[in-house]
Design a protein around this motif. Structure first.
Motif, short mmCIF file in Angstrom:
data_model
loop_
_atom_site.label_atom_id
_atom_site.label_comp_id
_atom_site.label_asym_id
_atom_site.label_seq_id
_atom_site.Cartn_x
_atom_site.Cartn_y
_atom_site.Cartn_z
N GLY A 157 0.83 -1.19 0.00
CA GLY A 157 0.00 0.00 0.00
C GLY A 157 0.86 1.24 0.00
O GLY A 157 1.93 1.26 0.62
N SER A 215 -3.21 7.75 5.49
CA SER A 215 -4.57 7.25 5.28
C SER A 215 -4.72 6.62 3.90
O SER A 215 -5.34 5.56 3.75
CB SER A 215 -5.58 8.39 5.45
OG SER A 215 -5.55 8.90 6.77
N GLU A 216 -4.13 7.27 2.89
CA GLU A 216 -4.19 6.69 1.54
C GLU A 216 -3.45 5.36 1.49
O GLU A 216 -3.92 4.38 0.89
CB GLU A 216 -3.59 7.65 0.52
CG GLU A 216 -3.65 7.11 -0.91
CD GLU A 216 -2.94 7.98 -1.93
OE1 GLU A 216 -2.79 7.51 -3.09
OE2 GLU A 216 -2.55 9.12 -1.59
N VAL A 221 -2.76 3.19 3.97
CA VAL A 221 -3.46 2.16 4.74
C VAL A 221 -4.71 1.68 4.00
O VAL A 221 -4.99 0.48 3.92
CB VAL A 221 -3.80 2.72 6.14
CG1 VAL A 221 -4.81 1.83 6.85
CG2 VAL A 221 -2.54 2.86 6.98
N GLU A 222 -5.45 2.62 3.44
CA GLU A 222 -6.64 2.24 2.66
C GLU A 222 -6.25 1.43 1.42
O GLU A 222 -6.90 0.44 1.08
CB GLU A 222 -7.40 3.50 2.23
CG GLU A 222 -8.67 3.20 1.43
CD GLU A 222 -9.42 4.45 1.03
OE1 GLU A 222 -10.39 4.32 0.26
OE2 GLU A 222 -9.05 5.55 1.48
N ASP A 223 -5.15 1.83 0.79
CA ASP A 223 -4.67 1.11 -0.39
C ASP A 223 -4.29 -0.32 -0.05
O ASP A 223 -4.48 -1.24 -0.85
CB ASP A 223 -3.46 1.86 -0.97
CG ASP A 223 -2.99 1.30 -2.30
OD1 ASP A 223 -3.83 1.03 -3.18
OD2 ASP A 223 -1.76 1.11 -2.46
N GLY A 250 -5.72 -2.01 2.30
CA GLY A 250 -6.90 -2.71 2.78
C GLY A 250 -6.85 -3.04 4.26
O GLY A 250 -7.45 -4.03 4.70
N GLU A 296 -6.35 -1.22 8.54
CA GLU A 296 -6.63 -0.06 9.37
C GLU A 296 -5.35 0.36 10.08
O GLU A 296 -4.40 -0.42 10.19
CB GLU A 296 -7.72 -0.39 10.40
CG GLU A 296 -9.05 -0.75 9.76
CD GLU A 296 -10.11 -1.09 10.80
OE1 GLU A 296 -9.93 -0.71 11.98
OE2 GLU A 296 -11.10 -1.75 10.44
#
Length: 392
Positions: A12, A35-36, A38-40, A42, A44
């Motif tokens: 990520g 945040s990008e 961690v979201e990338d 998948g 938290e």
């Protein structure tokens, strides 16, 4: 020495827009990039087991832990001049490869536009043992490299300026295709050649921008990567060399190469099993703090023979559609240079290219990418090289 090759995966990544981010603090940008990433990946934020945090302006790890709400998680601040962000990734890789951690974050940030001065200021610190020249700018040191390159290889001022202009035009073109770049407009060779002088023979368009920004990467054990995504990328090699001021101390130093870059490249190539860099590497993000620096780096890393950099530039070898794309995201010149974030920004571009997600900058089926940073000045510096590749 054991190799890092294929022991660590990047699953990520995140990167803010670089530029004059007056409306965002360093902490804001850390949150955006992390945040990008961690979201990338998948996951938290609570899944992150440790963090390596790169910055030259924030003095402790606490601002990072606070911004990301990582209460009581080990956060280590690292700093290695312009190699700071890559140093965060390098240490994060070792944290994974050691077996101590499974999932970690490497992140870098810099907030330079609110510091009350233009540029990066003047040289200070550096140990105070009298071997540094005080009150001199980075532009002056790399201008020395440019003048020495002319003398060493028998180039005229006009010949050198034309070649350097082509490098600047290339990087501005690539940056114009990148919505996250600081400078997103094309320039012409005439503009570059006739721009106001910064430090002779380097003009305005020979110098990179001073920017705000942040970038981050989530790393994990290679054997876990498929749990996160199919299009992860692998760390193939890492190199770091610190020059101990040998260029200042040795009269034989020629000022037309940076030995730290050469040695770091050799280390990374050996780990990755690369024998012919120009033939094997598809794209490279290199430390073009000045246009002359990019050209010398291409020689130092074995992308072209010594003294042949101008010929390769004239032939378009390093353009986006050339044999080996150099700085496909616009480089420091166009993307900008928040010192503590730049290395991870470079890795972000390689990551996106390997995934086929680089938009109009996309290279066809890249398999190996390289990033390079250089901190300090010719004669005494920090060279850092990372090799990244597709999963098997």
């Amino acid at each position: 020495m054991e190799s890092i090759k294929d022991k660590v995966a990047i699953v990520g990544m995140g990167c803010t827009k670089f530029g004059e981010n007056w409306d965002k603090s360093a902490e804001d940008m850390l949150v955006d990039a992390a945040s990008e990433a961690v979201e990338d990946a998948g996951i938290e934020m609570k899944d992150i087991q440790a963090v390596w945090f790169g910055t030259t302006r924030l003095n402790t790890a606490e601002p990072c832990a606070t911004a990301l709400k990582l209460d009581y998680v080990p956060v280590t601040r690292v700093e290695n001049l312009c190699a700071t962000a890559t140093e965060a990734l390098r240490n994060a890789c070792f944290g994974i490869a050691s077996g101590v951690y499974d999932v970690v974050l490497a992140i870098g940030v810099e907030k330079l536009k609110d510091q009350g001065m233009g540029g990066l200021g003047t040289v200070s610190g550096a140990g105070g043992n009298g071997t540094m020249e005080w009150g001199m700018s980075a532009a002056m040191f790399f201008a020395r490299m440019a003048t020495r390159y002319m003398a060493h290889y028998g180039m005229t001022y006009e010949e050198l300026k034309q070649v350097l202009a082509k490098i600047s035009v290339k990087n501005h073109h690539n940056g114009s295709l990148n919505p996250r770049a600081h400078f997103q407009r094309e320039i012409t060779e005439e503009m570059a050649i006739n721009a106001p002088m910064v430090s002779w023979p380097l003009g305005l368009y020979d110098a990179c921008g001073v920017s705000d920004g942040s970038a981050a990467a989530v790393l994990c054990r290679a054997d876990m990567a498929k749990k996160f995504r199919d299009d992860y990328i692998m760390v193939k090699g890492l190199g770091l060399a610190v020059g101990a001021r040998q260029g200042y101390l040795q009269p034989s130093y020629d000022m037309v190469h940076m030995e730290e870059t050469v040695r770091a490249g050799q280390q990374a190539y050996a780990m990755a099993g690369i024998k012919e860099p120009f033939k094997e590497i598809d794209l490279a993000e290199v430390h073009d703090c000045f246009s002359i620096t990019e050209m010398v780096i291409t020689e130092d890393l074995g992308f072209c023979p010594r003294g042949k950099g101008p010929e390769y530039v004239r032939n378009g070898t390093f353009k986006l559609d050339g044999k080996l794309a150099v700085n496909p995201d616009g480089g420091l010149k166009s993307f900008g240079h928040p010192i503590g974030a730049s290395g991870l920004r470079m890795i972000y571009e390689i990551y996106k290219q390997m995934q086929g997600k680089a938009g109009p900058r996309q290279r066809k089926n890249p398999s190996l990418g390289l990033t390079h940073n250089f901190g300090m000045n010719p004669g005494s510096g920090i060279g850092s090289v990372t090799i990244l590749g597709q999963r098997d």
